[in-house]
Enzyme design. Sequence first.
Site, short mmCIF file in Angstrom:
data_model
loop_
_atom_site.label_atom_id
_atom_site.label_comp_id
_atom_site.label_asym_id
_atom_site.label_seq_id
_atom_site.Cartn_x
_atom_site.Cartn_y
_atom_site.Cartn_z
N ARG A 110 -56.77 66.05 -23.23
CA ARG A 110 -56.25 64.71 -23.51
C ARG A 110 -55.41 64.17 -22.37
NH1 ARG A 110 -57.88 60.57 -24.32
NH2 ARG A 110 -59.17 61.62 -25.87
N LYS B 234 -44.71 44.80 -12.88
CA LYS B 234 -45.00 44.81 -14.32
C LYS B 234 -45.89 46.01 -14.64
CE LYS B 234 -44.48 39.81 -14.65
NZ LYS B 234 -45.14 38.50 -14.91
N LYS C 186 -35.52 35.04 -6.14
CA LYS C 186 -36.19 34.27 -7.19
C LYS C 186 -35.29 33.11 -7.62
CE LYS C 186 -39.43 36.28 -9.27
NZ LYS C 186 -40.26 36.95 -10.30
N GLU D 92 -38.88 32.61 -3.57
CA GLU D 92 -39.75 31.91 -4.52
C GLU D 92 -39.41 30.42 -4.54
OE1 GLU D 92 -40.47 33.43 -8.74
OE2 GLU D 92 -39.09 31.77 -9.09
N ASP E 15 -44.75 29.62 -6.75
CA ASP E 15 -44.75 30.01 -8.16
C ASP E 15 -45.41 28.96 -9.05
OD1 ASP E 15 -44.05 31.72 -10.34
OD2 ASP E 15 -42.43 30.34 -10.83
#
Length: 292
Positions: free
Chosen positions: A111, A146, A178, A208, A230
């Site tokens: 597994r 992510k 950002k 960004e 963005d």
Amino acid sequence: MTTPAALLQPEAFLSPLVIDEAVQRALDEDLGRAGDITSIATIPETTQAHAILIARQAGVIAGLPLAVATFQKLSADINIQAHYRDGSTVAAGVHVLTISGQARAVLAGERAALNFVGRLSGIATLTAEYVRHTAGTKLRICCTRKTTPGLRALEKYAVRCGGGFNHRFGLDDAILIKDNHIAVAGGIARVLERARAHAGHLVKVEIEVDTLAQLREVLDSGLADVVLLDNMDIATLTEAVKLAKGRVVLEASGGVTQGTIAKIAATGVDYASSGALTHSAPNFDVALDIDA
């Protein structure tokens, strides 16, 4: 004799230390304190088994070094032959690995090995689909942060196996300013000045922007290496490329899907990043069959 791990890996690098840590963690999770009590109860210790790891669908294989390491950690005498290497395109039904050795080890590692290959091959296969849509352009498709907690190095490796490229691995290997950084720092000019004053000569600075006006401000400053565009539509991305004139690297982000990637690539941006490569990749169907 086991196929050397180096022969299983493409040019993308996956550290042996990362492999060992991931495999140990997976086996600890699955075998717990008492081991595979089903196999211990039903299979004599000296019983040998021959197994085949089969791809049940077409796609790009990744994770074979982890599968090999999984079985090796359970039995030093196990024999494994790899018929493909990571990054290979395979057809449905092909035999990817053959494994021979102590039956208990084969069953105990099944597994964990399949989980590694299924997860990473799924990412590699999805990435390859994105890359296919960018053929004939300069665009490089890359992943984001992510990722599954604890599996980032593995998942980013799988992106490379699929022909994609990696964005930063963490907050510590590049400066990416950002919108919230801009808001807290007091504007584009101020945040870029602070970032450039802090950054070492080998650290890139990316910022960004949401609008062409912000892009003009960044270009006028001359302090950014990369600009992340963005959630811009195709027309705005095209205008951004004309405005930049090659002075900075341009990265499109937001709304990057299989349905949009070809149009994004055609605008002339240098990179497109998509979290979907890792957070939304379907599992690749693989199985381990025992030859009785």
